[in-house]
Design a protein around this motif. Structure first.
Motif, PDB file in Angstrom:
ATOM      1  N   VAL A 221      -7.275 -12.592  -9.420  1.00  0.00           N
ATOM      2  CA  VAL A 221      -5.952 -12.413  -8.804  1.00  0.00           C
ATOM      3  C   VAL A 221      -5.794 -13.136  -7.480  1.00  0.00           C
ATOM      4  O   VAL A 221      -4.697 -13.182  -6.927  1.00  0.00           O
ATOM      5  CB  VAL A 221      -5.646 -10.913  -8.611  1.00  0.00           C
ATOM      6  N   GLY A 222      -6.835 -13.704  -6.916  1.00  0.00           N
ATOM      7  CA  GLY A 222      -6.730 -14.433  -5.662  1.00  0.00           C
ATOM      8  C   GLY A 222      -7.076 -13.593  -4.450  1.00  0.00           C
ATOM      9  O   GLY A 222      -7.895 -12.665  -4.518  1.00  0.00           O
ATOM     10  N   VAL A 223      -6.440 -13.904  -3.329  1.00  0.00           N
ATOM     11  CA  VAL A 223      -6.714 -13.268  -2.041  1.00  0.00           C
ATOM     12  C   VAL A 223      -5.596 -12.285  -1.717  1.00  0.00           C
ATOM     13  O   VAL A 223      -4.418 -12.588  -1.899  1.00  0.00           O
ATOM     14  CB  VAL A 223      -6.829 -14.326  -0.929  1.00  0.00           C
ATOM     15  N   ALA A 224      -5.974 -11.110  -1.209  1.00  0.00           N
ATOM     16  CA  ALA A 224      -4.983 -10.117  -0.794  1.00  0.00           C
ATOM     17  C   ALA A 224      -5.553  -9.314   0.369  1.00  0.00           C
ATOM     18  O   ALA A 224      -6.695  -8.856   0.310  1.00  0.00           O
ATOM     19  CB  ALA A 224      -4.626  -9.181  -1.951  1.00  0.00           C
ATOM     20  N   GLY A 225      -4.765  -9.182   1.444  1.00  0.00           N
ATOM     21  CA  GLY A 225      -5.242  -8.419   2.590  1.00  0.00           C
ATOM     22  C   GLY A 225      -4.211  -8.375   3.697  1.00  0.00           C
ATOM     23  O   GLY A 225      -3.018  -8.631   3.484  1.00  0.00           O
ATOM     24  N   SER A 226      -4.673  -8.074   4.901  1.00  0.00           N
ATOM     25  CA  SER A 226      -3.765  -7.929   6.033  1.00  0.00           C
ATOM     26  C   SER A 226      -4.490  -8.271   7.330  1.00  0.00           C
ATOM     27  O   SER A 226      -5.699  -8.497   7.348  1.00  0.00           O
ATOM     28  CB  SER A 226      -3.205  -6.499   6.103  1.00  0.00           C
ATOM     29  N   GLY A 227      -3.746  -8.260   8.408  1.00  0.00           N
ATOM     30  CA  GLY A 227      -4.330  -8.556   9.708  1.00  0.00           C
ATOM     31  C   GLY A 227      -3.286  -8.396  10.798  1.00  0.00           C
ATOM     32  O   GLY A 227      -2.181  -7.909  10.564  1.00  0.00           O
ATOM     33  N   ALA A 228      -3.640  -8.816  11.996  1.00  0.00           N
ATOM     34  CA  ALA A 228      -2.711  -8.727  13.119  1.00  0.00           C
ATOM     35  C   ALA A 228      -3.119  -9.713  14.198  1.00  0.00           C
ATOM     36  O   ALA A 228      -4.306 -10.028  14.364  1.00  0.00           O
ATOM     37  CB  ALA A 228      -2.682  -7.304  13.678  1.00  0.00           C
ATOM     38  N   ALA A 229      -2.121 -10.209  14.908  1.00  0.00           N
ATOM     39  CA  ALA A 229      -2.335 -11.060  16.080  1.00  0.00           C
ATOM     40  C   ALA A 229      -1.853 -10.294  17.301  1.00  0.00           C
ATOM     41  O   ALA A 229      -0.757  -9.707  17.286  1.00  0.00           O
ATOM     42  CB  ALA A 229      -1.576 -12.373  15.940  1.00  0.00           C
ATOM     43  N   ARG A 230      -2.661 -10.291  18.375  1.00  0.00           N
ATOM     44  CA  ARG A 230      -2.321  -9.575  19.607  1.00  0.00           C
ATOM     45  C   ARG A 230      -2.316 -10.543  20.786  1.00  0.00           C
ATOM     46  O   ARG A 230      -3.200 -11.387  20.905  1.00  0.00           O
ATOM     47  CB  ARG A 230      -3.307  -8.436  19.857  1.00  0.00           C
TER      48      ARG A 230
ATOM     49  N   GLY B 104       2.144  -8.175  13.041  1.00  0.00           N
ATOM     50  CA  GLY B 104       1.423  -7.794  11.833  1.00  0.00           C
ATOM     51  C   GLY B 104       1.461  -8.922  10.810  1.00  0.00           C
ATOM     52  O   GLY B 104       2.453  -9.643  10.702  1.00  0.00           O
ATOM     53  N   LEU B 105       0.369  -9.061  10.055  1.00  0.00           N
ATOM     54  CA  LEU B 105       0.231 -10.180   9.130  1.00  0.00           C
ATOM     55  C   LEU B 105      -0.124  -9.714   7.725  1.00  0.00           C
ATOM     56  O   LEU B 105      -0.905  -8.775   7.550  1.00  0.00           O
ATOM     57  CB  LEU B 105      -0.862 -11.141   9.617  1.00  0.00           C
ATOM     58  N   ASP B 106       0.450 -10.394   6.747  1.00  0.00           N
ATOM     59  CA  ASP B 106       0.057 -10.253   5.349  1.00  0.00           C
ATOM     60  C   ASP B 106      -0.764 -11.483   4.980  1.00  0.00           C
ATOM     61  O   ASP B 106      -0.408 -12.612   5.360  1.00  0.00           O
ATOM     62  CB  ASP B 106       1.299 -10.155   4.456  1.00  0.00           C
ATOM     63  N   VAL B 107      -1.874 -11.265   4.260  1.00  0.00           N
ATOM     64  CA  VAL B 107      -2.786 -12.359   3.923  1.00  0.00           C
ATOM     65  C   VAL B 107      -2.835 -12.529   2.410  1.00  0.00           C
ATOM     66  O   VAL B 107      -3.156 -11.590   1.679  1.00  0.00           O
ATOM     67  CB  VAL B 107      -4.204 -12.085   4.451  1.00  0.00           C
ATOM     68  N   THR B 108      -2.501 -13.717   1.939  1.00  0.00           N
ATOM     69  CA  THR B 108      -2.626 -14.060   0.518  1.00  0.00           C
ATOM     70  C   THR B 108      -3.323 -15.408   0.423  1.00  0.00           C
ATOM     71  O   THR B 108      -3.580 -16.068   1.434  1.00  0.00           O
ATOM     72  CB  THR B 108      -1.253 -14.129  -0.170  1.00  0.00           C
TER      73      THR B 108
ATOM     74  N   SER C 287       1.621 -14.407   6.656  1.00  0.00           N
ATOM     75  CA  SER C 287       3.052 -14.124   6.750  1.00  0.00           C
ATOM     76  C   SER C 287       3.276 -12.944   7.683  1.00  0.00           C
ATOM     77  O   SER C 287       2.462 -12.015   7.735  1.00  0.00           O
ATOM     78  CB  SER C 287       3.636 -13.814   5.364  1.00  0.00           C
ATOM     79  N   GLN C 288       4.381 -12.975   8.409  1.00  0.00           N
ATOM     80  CA  GLN C 288       4.700 -11.900   9.347  1.00  0.00           C
ATOM     81  C   GLN C 288       5.239 -10.683   8.608  1.00  0.00           C
ATOM     82  O   GLN C 288       6.111 -10.788   7.751  1.00  0.00           O
ATOM     83  CB  GLN C 288       5.729 -12.390  10.358  1.00  0.00           C
ATOM     84  N   THR C 289       4.706  -9.501   8.960  1.00  0.00           N
ATOM     85  CA  THR C 289       5.191  -8.250   8.375  1.00  0.00           C
ATOM     86  C   THR C 289       5.832  -7.332   9.406  1.00  0.00           C
ATOM     87  O   THR C 289       6.645  -6.474   9.043  1.00  0.00           O
ATOM     88  CB  THR C 289       4.039  -7.495   7.695  1.00  0.00           C
ATOM     89  N   SER C 290       5.485  -7.484  10.685  1.00  0.00           N
ATOM     90  CA  SER C 290       6.042  -6.601  11.719  1.00  0.00           C
ATOM     91  C   SER C 290       5.838  -7.242  13.088  1.00  0.00           C
ATOM     92  O   SER C 290       5.011  -8.159  13.249  1.00  0.00           O
ATOM     93  CB  SER C 290       5.367  -5.229  11.690  1.00  0.00           C
ATOM     94  N   VAL C 291       6.610  -6.768  14.067  1.00  0.00           N
ATOM     95  CA  VAL C 291       6.433  -7.198  15.456  1.00  0.00           C
ATOM     96  C   VAL C 291       6.493  -5.959  16.350  1.00  0.00           C
ATOM     97  O   VAL C 291       7.142  -4.965  16.024  1.00  0.00           O
ATOM     98  CB  VAL C 291       7.520  -8.210  15.891  1.00  0.00           C
TER      99      VAL C 291
END
Length: 204
Positions: free
Chosen positions: A96-105, A125-129, A142-146
């Protein structure tokens, strides 16, 4: 005398028969057509065994960090600069590939050549694919939140999202630096984005 001759004759006959039987046994097939032969490899109950089929590789968890330097250079003069630190966590599944999350501060303070009254964004907030190749991991952030929700990203980290990065793969690790530059939406200046990544597999 005659009795001894008879005994010797009968002995010779028995030996001849035994030799013929041994020759026939050595050159005959104990399993003629229609009779199943036993397998060369059998289990403890006598049933034939075969190797178990191997399934697809298990998903692998990855973690990583990044450091980013960004700025917004205005044509009329002046620049706003920001520095960021971030973390990523994702799973690599061959199917299915890559799936996850992260964040930049935001790291440190916003630096501008002119006064700024608005609030600077401090977290994104970041979405990782993505997907994995033999020589690289390809991620899309991709950005998910600020945070704060009414903040402004004057340095331009979020101006490049979603962004695709290709990181060189070295066994159970990956790294690389990605640099981007583009004109802003209003045509008033240029955004610059340079981010270094370091990733590692935590389960293999």
């Amino acid at each position: 005398m005659r009795r001894g001759i008879k005994v010797a004759a009968w002995a010779a006959v028995f030996l001849a028969c035994a030799g013929v039987g041994a020759y026939i046994a050595a050159h005959s097939d104990p399993f003629p057509p229609g009779v199943d032969r036993p397998s060369a490899s059998t289990g403890p109950t006598g049933s034939a065994t075969s190797p178990s089929p191997s399934g697809p590789p298990e998903p692998v968890a990855w973690v990583g960090s990044f450091r980013s330097f960004t700025y917004h250079d205005l044509y009329v003069g002046g620049r706003c600069t920001t520095r960021w630190r971030g973390r990523l966590r994702f799973t690599v599944d061959v199917a299915v590939g890559v799936a996850g999350s992260g964040a930049a501060r935001l790291f440190g303070k916003l630096e501008c050549d002119f006064p700024i009254e608005q609030t600077q964004t401090r977290r994104i907030g970041l979405d990782v694919t993505g997907r994995i190749r033999d020589d690289a991991i390809i991620l899309t952030l991709s950005q998910t939140s600020v945070d704060p929700v009414n903040g402004h990203d004057f340095g331009g980290f979020g101006a490049f999202l979603p962004v695709k990065v290709v990181l060189a793969l070295h066994g159970d690790a990956a790294d690389g630096r990605v640099t981007r530059r583009r004109v802003d939406e209003q045509g008033r200046g240029v955004y610059f984005w340079s981010t270094g990544f370091r990733l590692a597999a935590v389960s293999v």
